[in-house]
Design a protein around this motif. Structure first.
Motif, mmCIF file in Angstrom:
data_model
loop_
_atom_site.group_PDB
_atom_site.id
_atom_site.type_symbol
_atom_site.label_atom_id
_atom_site.label_comp_id
_atom_site.label_asym_id
_atom_site.label_seq_id
_atom_site.Cartn_x
_atom_site.Cartn_y
_atom_site.Cartn_z
ATOM 1 N N SER A 21 0.828 -1.209 0.000
ATOM 2 C CA SER A 21 0.000 0.000 0.000
ATOM 3 C C SER A 21 0.855 1.249 0.000
ATOM 4 O O SER A 21 0.554 2.230 -0.684
ATOM 5 C CB SER A 21 -0.920 0.000 1.229
ATOM 6 O OG SER A 21 -1.789 -1.098 1.199
ATOM 7 N N LEU A 58 -10.773 -0.615 3.828
ATOM 8 C CA LEU A 58 -9.431 -0.089 4.076
ATOM 9 C C LEU A 58 -9.169 0.063 5.574
ATOM 10 O O LEU A 58 -8.044 -0.163 6.032
ATOM 11 C CB LEU A 58 -9.268 1.262 3.374
ATOM 12 C CG LEU A 58 -9.240 1.194 1.841
ATOM 13 C CD1 LEU A 58 -9.486 2.577 1.240
ATOM 14 C CD2 LEU A 58 -7.917 0.623 1.345
ATOM 15 N N ALA A 245 -7.480 5.149 -0.350
ATOM 16 C CA ALA A 245 -6.359 4.306 0.070
ATOM 17 C C ALA A 245 -5.192 5.144 0.572
ATOM 18 O O ALA A 245 -4.556 4.814 1.582
ATOM 19 C CB ALA A 245 -5.915 3.418 -1.090
#
Length: 345
Positions: A21, A58, A245
């Motif tokens: 990520s 998330l 994100a």
């Protein structure tokens, strides 16, 4: 060895996910106000749109990753990793004060040379007195005796920023007050009612980044022009999801800065990678603008102090994370509605 197996599996899986990520959103680490048009008083995305299924997904991944790190820290291998990090970061630890003094000297000379800004590129000024004060702050870093005077100078410039741009805009940058506190306390060789100077600046960094992550959710459209100039940034993801994100990763790593030694040192290392990688596409403005927060992050990486209370109770992390998320969403949206009359729903 059996008792380590489950935590290690979770830690490995979550760490890989979180590292992925970070690599995904690292190029979004540039402060959008420095490069794109923005409207502080504009209507943010209402909470109903922010708290969507993607957000919940998330959030779950973030808590799993942080929880895995917290559990791992309490294992024998986690302690061994901390000792290894201590050895590698010995130079940082022994030179933290000089790192701050050199970093502050560089930063304030650089923004003086850039010209026309208070503390960051979007905070403009035409005052020649501010430039002189910036040089004086940099000069104050040459001696421990004059460091408290430089701290007062930073606070004065921050106050000028509030006067000209409002408290909500300057809520983006409490790290400057944390740095001022560190400089003052280090110069005076004191702590603040038992709180170490490094802890104050560490918390200010966490608060700064958590606030910035809320802004990514509230105003994702501010960043969209950057995706036109740098389409590779999104890695093919939808712009809206990408910004959710980016905010989720930044909030998780910022929260981690306030947690236990291994968790915060790993988070600080990952954040250094994010900020330094942003210099390549965004250049010297980003380099100068983020130089002080990188200094703070390096000081966190080098800090080898141990607080064992939270290490013994890793299960407190989800509650703490949820409380921090609710607090910052409430402060951001509540403060915005109070100051600008915008809607929450």
């Amino acid at each position: 060895m059996t008792r380590l197996r489950l935590p290690l599996r979770f830690a490995a899986a979550a760490s890989l996910g979180l590292i992925g990520s970070v690599l995904l959103v690292g190029s979004a680490s540039a402060h959008v106000k420095w490069f794109c048009a923005y409207d502080i008083a504009g209507q943010p995305r209402v909470l109903e749109n922010v708290l969507c299924p993607d957000f919940e997904y998330l959030l779950g991944i973030s808590i799993l990753a942080l929880m895995s790190g917290a559990v791992f820290e309490g294992t024998n291998i986690g302690e061994a990793l901390l000792r290894a990090i201590d050895r590698v970061t010995n130079v940082l630890r022994n030179n933290t004060e000089m790192l701050f003094r050199a970093g502050c000297g560089f930063f304030f000379v650089a923004i003086w040379a850039y010209g026309g800004v208070l503390l960051t590129p979007e905070l403009k000024t035409t005052s020649t007195a501010v430039g002189a004060l910036q040089l004086a702050i940099a000069a104050g870093m040459l001696s421990r005796r004059t460091m408290p005077l430089s701290a007062i100078g930073i606070a004065i410039i921050f106050g000028i920023g509030i006067w000209g741009y409002g408290i909500f805009h300057l809520a983006d940058y409490p790290i400057f007050l944390g740095i001022a506190a560190y400089i003052a306390l280090t110069g005076l060789q004191r702590d603040f009612f038992g709180v170490k100077a490094l802890d104050i600046v560490r918390w200010s960094a966490g608060v700064t980044l958590m606030w910035a992550s809320i802004e990514k959710w509230a105003y994702p459209e501010w960043t969209f022009p950057l995706f036109i100039e740098h389409p590779a940034m999104t890695f093919g993801f939808d712009n809206e999801f990408y910004m959710r994100a980016a905010g989720a990763v930044e909030f998780a790593l910022a929260f981690a800065l306030m947690w236990t030694p291994l968790v915060r040192r790993v988070a600080a290392t990952m954040l250094v990678g994010m900020f330094t990688s942003a210099v390549i596409p965004f250049g010297k403005v980003d380099l100068i603008g983020h130089s002080l927060i990188v200094v703070v992050l390096f000081s966190i990486v080098g800090d080898n102090r141990r607080e064992v209370s939270l290490v013994r109770y890793p299960w407190l992390l989800p509650a703490g994370y949820a409380a921090a998320l609710v607090l910052f969403l409430s402060l951001y949206y509540g403060g915005h509605a109070l100051l600008f009359g915008t809607s929450l729903t």
